[in-house]
Design a protein around this motif. Sequence first.
Motif, PDB file in Angstrom:
ATOM      1  N   TYR A 106      17.805 -12.172  58.845  1.00 29.22           N
ATOM      2  CA  TYR A 106      18.512 -11.519  60.132  1.00 29.22           C
ATOM      3  C   TYR A 106      16.941 -10.658  60.562  1.00 29.22           C
ATOM      4  CZ  TYR A 106      23.282 -12.521  58.993  1.00 29.22           C
ATOM      5  OH  TYR A 106      24.365 -13.396  58.932  1.00 29.22           O
ATOM      6  N   CYS A 107      16.545  -9.808  59.998  1.00 32.72           N
ATOM      7  CA  CYS A 107      15.426  -9.148  60.345  1.00 32.72           C
ATOM      8  C   CYS A 107      14.228  -9.959  60.976  1.00 32.72           C
ATOM      9  CB  CYS A 107      14.863  -8.339  59.323  1.00 32.72           C
ATOM     10  SG  CYS A 107      15.938  -7.115  58.899  1.00 32.72           S
ATOM     11  N   ASP A 108      13.916 -10.882  60.207  1.00 37.60           N
ATOM     12  CA  ASP A 108      12.791 -11.894  60.866  1.00 37.60           C
ATOM     13  C   ASP A 108      13.285 -12.453  62.061  1.00 37.60           C
ATOM     14  OD1 ASP A 108      11.484 -11.208  58.525  1.00 37.60           O
ATOM     15  OD2 ASP A 108      11.765 -13.255  57.388  1.00 37.60           O
ATOM     16  N   TYR A 109      14.326 -13.041  62.016  1.00 40.83           N
ATOM     17  CA  TYR A 109      15.067 -13.586  63.485  1.00 40.83           C
ATOM     18  C   TYR A 109      14.948 -12.585  64.548  1.00 40.83           C
ATOM     19  CZ  TYR A 109      18.082 -16.613  66.373  1.00 40.83           C
ATOM     20  OH  TYR A 109      18.286 -17.183  67.458  1.00 40.83           O
ATOM     21  N   LEU A 110      15.609 -11.512  64.261  1.00 38.02           N
ATOM     22  CA  LEU A 110      15.557 -10.340  65.353  1.00 38.02           C
ATOM     23  C   LEU A 110      14.072 -10.261  65.847  1.00 38.02           C
ATOM     24  CD1 LEU A 110      17.282  -8.570  66.914  1.00 38.02           C
ATOM     25  CD2 LEU A 110      17.464  -6.933  65.022  1.00 38.02           C
ATOM     26  N   ALA A 111      13.145 -10.025  64.897  1.00 35.74           N
ATOM     27  CA  ALA A 111      11.758  -9.598  65.236  1.00 35.74           C
ATOM     28  C   ALA A 111      11.034 -10.621  66.005  1.00 35.74           C
ATOM     29  CB  ALA A 111      10.938  -9.250  64.116  1.00 35.74           C
ATOM     30  N   GLY A 112      11.580 -11.928  65.829  1.00 36.78           N
ATOM     31  CA  GLY A 112      11.035 -13.191  66.591  1.00 36.78           C
ATOM     32  C   GLY A 112      11.529 -13.231  67.993  1.00 36.78           C
ATOM     33  N   GLU A 159       2.272 -28.281  60.282  1.00 36.43           N
ATOM     34  CA  GLU A 159       1.436 -27.003  60.077  1.00 36.43           C
ATOM     35  C   GLU A 159       2.020 -25.996  59.354  1.00 36.43           C
ATOM     36  OE1 GLU A 159      -0.103 -25.971  63.708  1.00 36.43           O
ATOM     37  OE2 GLU A 159      -0.819 -27.846  64.244  1.00 36.43           O
ATOM     38  N   ARG A 160       3.030 -25.570  59.760  1.00 38.34           N
ATOM     39  CA  ARG A 160       3.694 -24.139  59.269  1.00 38.34           C
ATOM     40  C   ARG A 160       5.285 -24.177  59.771  1.00 38.34           C
ATOM     41  NH1 ARG A 160       0.773 -22.803  63.848  1.00 38.34           N
ATOM     42  NH2 ARG A 160       1.727 -21.668  65.529  1.00 38.34           N
ATOM     43  N   GLU A 161       5.939 -23.238  59.183  1.00 38.28           N
ATOM     44  CA  GLU A 161       7.369 -22.959  59.290  1.00 38.28           C
ATOM     45  C   GLU A 161       7.484 -22.244  60.736  1.00 38.28           C
ATOM     46  OE1 GLU A 161      11.139 -20.524  57.588  1.00 38.28           O
ATOM     47  OE2 GLU A 161       9.394 -21.127  56.114  1.00 38.28           O
ATOM     48  N   GLU A 162       8.396 -22.741  61.702  1.00 29.30           N
ATOM     49  CA  GLU A 162       8.551 -22.297  62.834  1.00 29.30           C
ATOM     50  C   GLU A 162       9.944 -21.877  63.175  1.00 29.30           C
ATOM     51  OE1 GLU A 162       6.470 -22.212  65.736  1.00 29.30           O
ATOM     52  OE2 GLU A 162       4.803 -22.912  64.606  1.00 29.30           O
ATOM     53  N   PHE A 163      10.844 -22.139  62.141  1.00 25.82           N
ATOM     54  CA  PHE A 163      12.080 -21.644  62.524  1.00 25.82           C
ATOM     55  C   PHE A 163      12.596 -20.631  61.453  1.00 25.82           C
ATOM     56  CE2 PHE A 163      12.179 -25.683  64.871  1.00 25.82           C
ATOM     57  CZ  PHE A 163      12.860 -25.092  66.036  1.00 25.82           C
ATOM     58  N   VAL A 164      13.143 -19.581  61.763  1.00 24.82           N
ATOM     59  CA  VAL A 164      14.108 -18.694  60.821  1.00 24.82           C
ATOM     60  C   VAL A 164      15.305 -19.089  60.764  1.00 24.82           C
ATOM     61  CG1 VAL A 164      14.625 -16.424  60.210  1.00 24.82           C
ATOM     62  CG2 VAL A 164      12.496 -16.643  61.360  1.00 24.82           C
ATOM     63  N   LEU A 165      15.623 -19.704  59.267  1.00 25.49           N
ATOM     64  CA  LEU A 165      17.054 -20.329  58.989  1.00 25.49           C
ATOM     65  C   LEU A 165      17.881 -19.179  58.655  1.00 25.49           C
ATOM     66  CD1 LEU A 165      15.952 -23.399  56.858  1.00 25.49           C
ATOM     67  CD2 LEU A 165      16.318 -23.336  59.224  1.00 25.49           C
ATOM     68  N   VAL A 183      17.226 -29.001  62.766  1.00 24.09           N
ATOM     69  CA  VAL A 183      16.443 -27.945  62.421  1.00 24.09           C
ATOM     70  C   VAL A 183      16.088 -27.697  61.045  1.00 24.09           C
ATOM     71  CG1 VAL A 183      15.932 -25.355  62.347  1.00 24.09           C
ATOM     72  CG2 VAL A 183      16.549 -26.177  64.658  1.00 24.09           C
ATOM     73  N   ILE A 184      17.292 -27.760  60.222  1.00 17.98           N
ATOM     74  CA  ILE A 184      17.181 -28.011  58.743  1.00 17.98           C
ATOM     75  C   ILE A 184      16.470 -29.083  58.278  1.00 17.98           C
ATOM     76  CG2 ILE A 184      18.640 -28.182  56.614  1.00 17.98           C
ATOM     77  CD1 ILE A 184      20.892 -26.481  58.177  1.00 17.98           C
ATOM     78  N   ALA A 185      16.599 -30.311  58.858  1.00 13.86           N
ATOM     79  CA  ALA A 185      16.001 -31.538  58.528  1.00 13.86           C
ATOM     80  C   ALA A 185      14.490 -31.395  58.586  1.00 13.86           C
ATOM     81  CB  ALA A 185      16.699 -32.535  59.072  1.00 13.86           C
ATOM     82  N   LEU A 186      14.204 -30.973  59.730  1.00 19.00           N
ATOM     83  CA  LEU A 186      12.626 -30.754  60.046  1.00 19.00           C
ATOM     84  C   LEU A 186      11.856 -29.754  59.202  1.00 19.00           C
ATOM     85  CD1 LEU A 186      12.373 -31.381  63.916  1.00 19.00           C
ATOM     86  CD2 LEU A 186      12.097 -32.979  62.158  1.00 19.00           C
ATOM     87  N   SER A 187      12.707 -28.810  58.973  1.00 19.27           N
ATOM     88  CA  SER A 187      12.146 -27.483  58.163  1.00 19.27           C
ATOM     89  C   SER A 187      11.797 -28.115  56.716  1.00 19.27           C
ATOM     90  CB  SER A 187      13.128 -26.333  58.157  1.00 19.27           C
ATOM     91  OG  SER A 187      13.151 -25.865  59.101  1.00 19.27           O
ATOM     92  N   LEU A 188      12.679 -28.778  56.349  1.00 18.44           N
ATOM     93  CA  LEU A 188      12.681 -29.521  54.911  1.00 18.44           C
ATOM     94  C   LEU A 188      11.440 -30.448  54.875  1.00 18.44           C
ATOM     95  CD1 LEU A 188      16.637 -29.915  53.930  1.00 18.44           C
ATOM     96  CD2 LEU A 188      14.560 -28.600  52.651  1.00 18.44           C
ATOM     97  N   LEU A 189      11.543 -31.395  56.017  1.00 18.98           N
ATOM     98  CA  LEU A 189      10.347 -32.477  56.042  1.00 18.98           C
ATOM     99  C   LEU A 189       9.015 -31.906  56.076  1.00 18.98           C
ATOM    100  CD1 LEU A 189       9.838 -35.481  56.417  1.00 18.98           C
ATOM    101  CD2 LEU A 189       9.720 -35.201  58.599  1.00 18.98           C
ATOM    102  N   GLY A 190       9.047 -30.752  56.832  1.00 25.06           N
ATOM    103  CA  GLY A 190       7.752 -30.045  56.848  1.00 25.06           C
ATOM    104  C   GLY A 190       7.284 -29.549  55.648  1.00 25.06           C
ATOM    105  N   GLU A 191       8.162 -28.910  54.754  1.00 25.51           N
ATOM    106  CA  GLU A 191       7.752 -28.223  53.657  1.00 25.51           C
ATOM    107  C   GLU A 191       7.489 -29.175  52.594  1.00 25.51           C
ATOM    108  OE1 GLU A 191       7.334 -25.208  50.890  1.00 25.51           O
ATOM    109  OE2 GLU A 191       7.339 -25.099  52.951  1.00 25.51           O
ATOM    110  N   PHE A 199      23.542 -22.288  67.751  1.00 20.03           N
ATOM    111  CA  PHE A 199      22.306 -21.832  68.218  1.00 20.03           C
ATOM    112  C   PHE A 199      21.888 -22.364  69.774  1.00 20.03           C
ATOM    113  CE2 PHE A 199      22.074 -20.641  64.006  1.00 20.03           C
ATOM    114  CZ  PHE A 199      21.419 -20.022  63.739  1.00 20.03           C
ATOM    115  N   ARG A 200      22.856 -23.166  70.049  1.00 20.22           N
ATOM    116  CA  ARG A 200      22.677 -24.102  71.345  1.00 20.22           C
ATOM    117  C   ARG A 200      23.699 -23.229  72.329  1.00 20.22           C
ATOM    118  NH1 ARG A 200      23.373 -29.821  70.624  1.00 20.22           N
ATOM    119  NH2 ARG A 200      21.329 -29.661  69.736  1.00 20.22           N
ATOM    120  N   CYS A 201      23.792 -23.741  73.470  1.00 20.28           N
ATOM    121  CA  CYS A 201      24.885 -22.948  74.593  1.00 20.28           C
ATOM    122  C   CYS A 201      24.431 -21.456  74.551  1.00 20.28           C
ATOM    123  CB  CYS A 201      26.376 -23.386  74.093  1.00 20.28           C
ATOM    124  SG  CYS A 201      26.543 -25.148  74.226  1.00 20.28           S
TER     125      CYS A 201
END
Length: 627
Positions: free
Chosen positions: A126-132, A222-228, A267-275, A407-409
């Motif tokens: 929550y903190c990371d997301y809010l800071a982003g 390259e790196r993690e872009e999304f905060v899950l 988003v979860i799928a791409l986060s996992l694929l990247g990691e 996270f849409r709409c």
Amino acid sequence: MSGPEDRISSTLAVYLTEQFFHTYQRKPSASEIRSWERSIPQVANALMDAGLGGVEMMLEYQLPLSSKRADVVLAGIHPQTGNPSYVVVELKQWSFAEPYDGTAERCLVEGYGRPKLNPILQVADYCDYLAGFNSAVALNPERIAGVAYLHNATESGVEGLYDVGQRPHGRLFSRDRRGAFIEFLKSRFAPESGARAADELQHAVIKPSRQLMDVAAREVREREEFVLLDEQHLAYETVMHAVRKARHSDHKEVVIVTGGPGTGKSVIALSLLGELYRNGHTALHATGSRSFTLTMRKIAGARKPAVKKLFRYFNDFMAAEKNGLEVLLCDEAHRIRETSNQRWTPARLRTGKPQVEELIDAARVPVFLLDEHQVVRPGEQGTVPQIIEAAERRNLDWQLVELDAQFRCGGSEAYVHWTHRLLGFEDGGPTRWEPDGLMDLRVAESPAELEAFLRAQQADGDRARMTAGYCWPWAKDEPRDGEPLPLDVQIGDWKRPWNLRGDRSVSGAPPAALWATDPAGFGQVGCVYTAQGFEYDWNGVIIGPDLVWRKDRWVVDRAASKDPDLRRKNVTDDVVDRLVRNTYKVLFTRGMKGTVLYSTDAETRAKLRELVEGEAPAPAVPAGHGA
């Protein structure tokens, strides 16, 4: 007799219930009400005992561009710096929780059947997301801290949760450490009013949402872009734990992640694929969507051809080596078909084996991400029971994670519920839209008005698209490059082309797979097959004559559909009804900032105007351009 504290708790719960219904257009759950009655007073009392009665408590604080809410955000002034200071508090009524399956990222909680995300990680996210997203803390991340307060738990009852480590954005305090919690609050806040700090957070500039395709390449390469958040992070940890278990103990396990549009499945799928890709694991991403797969190959594989090979189709695994992959991420798994056979399939591969079994057999950890209400074609049959049944036929363990955030709409939970009630996916029937400040909903009187409004948003730098139900035929042949596109969608004197069907650009219009992401896609009308899986800022939806409102109900007219799949005699009326409604649900939920609706039917337009009464009128359109 009840004391003053009980009366205050009861009054607070009543007030919050009223505000919740006004904001989200639904009643809060019993667990939410219990939390307001039992948990919030615990924080208020701790602040009073710390001499911090001036600190502001922001209850049910909605995270930017998300339907997720933090239980409490405390706002005040830091005792050393004099700057605004914030503490995000996640409240749990748990009495006991222990690490699940040997790791503390997930925990087993008394009274819950499935594992939960460790609250230290939850509040840190929550903190990371809010800071982003929030400018009040984005440039000053030291101003925000996170606390999970388990006010019913003893230290011995939750000691295993500390194994994930404490961090500035994530700390845990139990009932036994209430004194330490009070001292922590004193270290973050001075004994003065926090009103100014609360106002600064509440009125700060919110950064635009990161649309999936805009950061897909960096996420994978390259790196993690999304905060899950919450269940998203839980799904991620569930898969990663299964991967570690498979590598170290010759284990195979199926993971199923289900959720509606905009809940973050891709988003979860791409986060996992990247990691997994960055750490040398053998993993592939697969879908049944040509548009989504080709777009990912183009965007994520740009300047690195090897990445293109990570994106496949469901029917690519007919002859795959059993367990040849560590992980297969099956995104949009509701599009799984009965078999992978098609007219080009060689005879030697026509085994009749169910496609879901091919996908399960291909990897040690097959992961299925799906929304059963996004099935829009006959023959698509990916469902949770089907996947579980296939796993159990092979005596495989399986885990299910259900996503509920939006996270849409614009993160508007109210808009999603409004859409579901409008189309009959929730009980109660259509209800009047109450603007919530998150999602802009409008009704246009003509397709020209809809297009003019969207074009203005596009001119201001937003991404906008027009879509429609499949009620107009495609031209049989696409023109040669340089020739005008056929004007397929005709409503009165308004005429526009469908998106292209092929793989090449024609006369400046992008190929079908890139319609949703290429700036040149505006001006063609998209269909559900090119829009599904994508998002854009402004969403225009033309409701065709296949779905009309008559007196007190929706009527589906299959004769008005030009979709050849829905015109087959072996497709029943009930199936057509479900698929048409699913189609419009998909189309209604593509927008990030707003949606403009237009129906070709006058009675349906009148019903939509009635439901969206009070919206600011869309810009006027010159006479002679309507339908």
